[in-house]
Scaffold this motif. Structure first.
Motif, PDB file in Angstrom:
ATOM      1  N   MET A   1       1.036  -1.283   0.151  1.00 16.78           N
ATOM      2  CA  MET A   1      -0.275   0.264   0.179  1.00 16.78           C
ATOM      3  C   MET A   1       0.842   1.182   0.233  1.00 16.78           C
ATOM      4  O   MET A   1       0.546   1.889  -0.963  1.00 16.78           O
ATOM      5  CB  MET A   1      -0.771   0.045   1.320  1.00 16.78           C
ATOM      6  N   LYS A   2       2.207   1.350   0.558  1.00 18.12           N
ATOM      7  CA  LYS A   2       2.937   2.184   0.344  1.00 18.12           C
ATOM      8  C   LYS A   2       3.574   2.483  -0.598  1.00 18.12           C
ATOM      9  O   LYS A   2       3.917   3.547  -1.255  1.00 18.12           O
ATOM     10  CB  LYS A   2       4.481   2.204   2.002  1.00 18.12           C
ATOM     11  N   CYS A   3       3.527   1.747  -1.309  1.00 12.37           N
ATOM     12  CA  CYS A   3       4.269   1.626  -3.060  1.00 12.37           C
ATOM     13  C   CYS A   3       3.650   2.436  -4.037  1.00 12.37           C
ATOM     14  O   CYS A   3       3.322   3.491  -4.254  1.00 12.37           O
ATOM     15  CB  CYS A   3       4.780   0.456  -2.803  1.00 12.37           C
ATOM     16  N   LEU A   4       1.620   1.932  -3.505  1.00 10.63           N
ATOM     17  CA  LEU A   4       0.773   2.157  -4.501  1.00 10.63           C
ATOM     18  C   LEU A   4       1.215   3.819  -4.160  1.00 10.63           C
ATOM     19  O   LEU A   4       0.887   4.743  -4.915  1.00 10.63           O
ATOM     20  CB  LEU A   4      -0.368   1.386  -4.262  1.00 10.63           C
ATOM     21  N   ARG A   5       0.860   4.082  -2.481  1.00  5.65           N
ATOM     22  CA  ARG A   5       0.555   5.825  -2.709  1.00  5.65           C
ATOM     23  C   ARG A   5       1.568   7.016  -3.203  1.00  5.65           C
ATOM     24  O   ARG A   5       1.935   7.535  -3.696  1.00  5.65           O
ATOM     25  CB  ARG A   5       0.441   5.881  -1.031  1.00  5.65           C
ATOM     26  N   SER A   6       3.166   6.006  -2.896  1.00  9.59           N
ATOM     27  CA  SER A   6       3.971   6.914  -3.581  1.00  9.59           C
ATOM     28  C   SER A   6       4.156   6.433  -4.849  1.00  9.59           C
ATOM     29  O   SER A   6       4.702   7.170  -5.483  1.00  9.59           O
ATOM     30  CB  SER A   6       5.725   5.934  -2.765  1.00  9.59           C
ATOM     31  N   ASN A   7       3.605   6.251  -5.903  1.00  8.09           N
ATOM     32  CA  ASN A   7       3.671   5.816  -7.144  1.00  8.09           C
ATOM     33  C   ASN A   7       2.047   5.830  -7.891  1.00  8.09           C
ATOM     34  O   ASN A   7       1.826   5.697  -9.132  1.00  8.09           O
ATOM     35  CB  ASN A   7       4.177   4.526  -7.919  1.00  8.09           C
ATOM     36  N   ASN A   8       1.975   6.901  -7.077  1.00 12.14           N
ATOM     37  CA  ASN A   8       0.055   7.338  -7.462  1.00 12.14           C
ATOM     38  C   ASN A   8      -0.551   6.448  -8.022  1.00 12.14           C
ATOM     39  O   ASN A   8      -1.602   6.883  -8.833  1.00 12.14           O
ATOM     40  CB  ASN A   8       0.347   8.514  -8.566  1.00 12.14           C
TER      41      ASN A   8
ATOM     42  N   LEU B   1       6.632  -6.294  -6.974  1.00  8.07           N
ATOM     43  CA  LEU B   1       7.618  -6.869  -6.103  1.00  8.07           C
ATOM     44  C   LEU B   1       6.766  -7.108  -4.965  1.00  8.07           C
ATOM     45  O   LEU B   1       6.823  -8.021  -4.086  1.00  8.07           O
ATOM     46  CB  LEU B   1       8.669  -5.824  -5.920  1.00  8.07           C
ATOM     47  N   GLN B   2       6.169  -6.065  -4.491  1.00  8.34           N
ATOM     48  CA  GLN B   2       5.408  -5.820  -3.314  1.00  8.34           C
ATOM     49  C   GLN B   2       4.594  -6.951  -3.141  1.00  8.34           C
ATOM     50  O   GLN B   2       4.205  -7.570  -2.152  1.00  8.34           O
ATOM     51  CB  GLN B   2       4.922  -4.493  -3.242  1.00  8.34           C
ATOM     52  N   SER B   3       3.790  -6.515  -4.441  1.00 10.47           N
ATOM     53  CA  SER B   3       2.365  -7.441  -5.046  1.00 10.47           C
ATOM     54  C   SER B   3       2.878  -8.970  -4.783  1.00 10.47           C
ATOM     55  O   SER B   3       1.834  -9.659  -3.823  1.00 10.47           O
ATOM     56  CB  SER B   3       1.607  -7.218  -6.529  1.00 10.47           C
ATOM     57  N   LYS B   4       4.292  -9.086  -5.250  1.00  8.71           N
ATOM     58  CA  LYS B   4       4.185 -10.457  -5.083  1.00  8.71           C
ATOM     59  C   LYS B   4       4.258 -11.342  -4.038  1.00  8.71           C
ATOM     60  O   LYS B   4       4.255 -12.833  -3.877  1.00  8.71           O
ATOM     61  CB  LYS B   4       5.719 -11.106  -6.296  1.00  8.71           C
ATOM     62  N   GLY B   5       5.320 -10.541  -3.283  1.00  8.46           N
ATOM     63  CA  GLY B   5       5.556 -10.473  -1.968  1.00  8.46           C
ATOM     64  C   GLY B   5       4.878 -10.850  -0.807  1.00  8.46           C
ATOM     65  O   GLY B   5       3.956 -11.473  -0.223  1.00  8.46           O
ATOM     66  N   TYR B   6       3.520 -10.178  -1.358  1.00 11.76           N
ATOM     67  CA  TYR B   6       1.768 -10.359  -0.124  1.00 11.76           C
ATOM     68  C   TYR B   6       1.087 -12.005  -0.423  1.00 11.76           C
ATOM     69  O   TYR B   6       1.148 -11.704  -0.137  1.00 11.76           O
ATOM     70  CB  TYR B   6       1.229  -9.047  -0.823  1.00 11.76           C
TER      71      TYR B   6
END
Length: 95
Positions: free
Chosen positions: A38-45, A53-58
């Protein structure tokens, strides 16, 4: 005067989602992975392609904790993020 509408004799028949239902993470086993994503999503609009990569980890966490059915990551769209097979990883191959 009746205002009921008759749209024919067909009735709605619900169907299950393609991947089926999966339990919620009530115990927070994958909360850290979710927060990172979620932090990555917010940081990348909210451009999810920047957070693969974060999605894969989740998703890996969810599968490891039996919060969703185990699926090959290649089938979930992460083929390009997978490392080469062990035989092609540049190990100690003798020629």
């Amino acid at each position: 005067m009746s205002t009921a509408m008759n749209f024919g004799s067909k009735s709605f028949k619900p169907r299950a989602p393609d991947k089926g239902a999966f339990p919620l993470d009530h115990l927070g086993e994958c909360k850290a992975f979710k927060e990172t994503f979620m932090k990555c999503l917010r940081s990348n609009n909210f451009d999810s392609s920047q957070c693969r990569l974060q999605s894969k980890g989740y998703l890996e966490c969810r599968m490891e904790n039996q919060l969703m059915a185990r699926e090959p990551l290649t089938k979930l769209g992460f083929k390009d993020l997978m490392g080469p097979p062990p035989s092609q990883a540049g190990g100690d191959a003798e020629a």
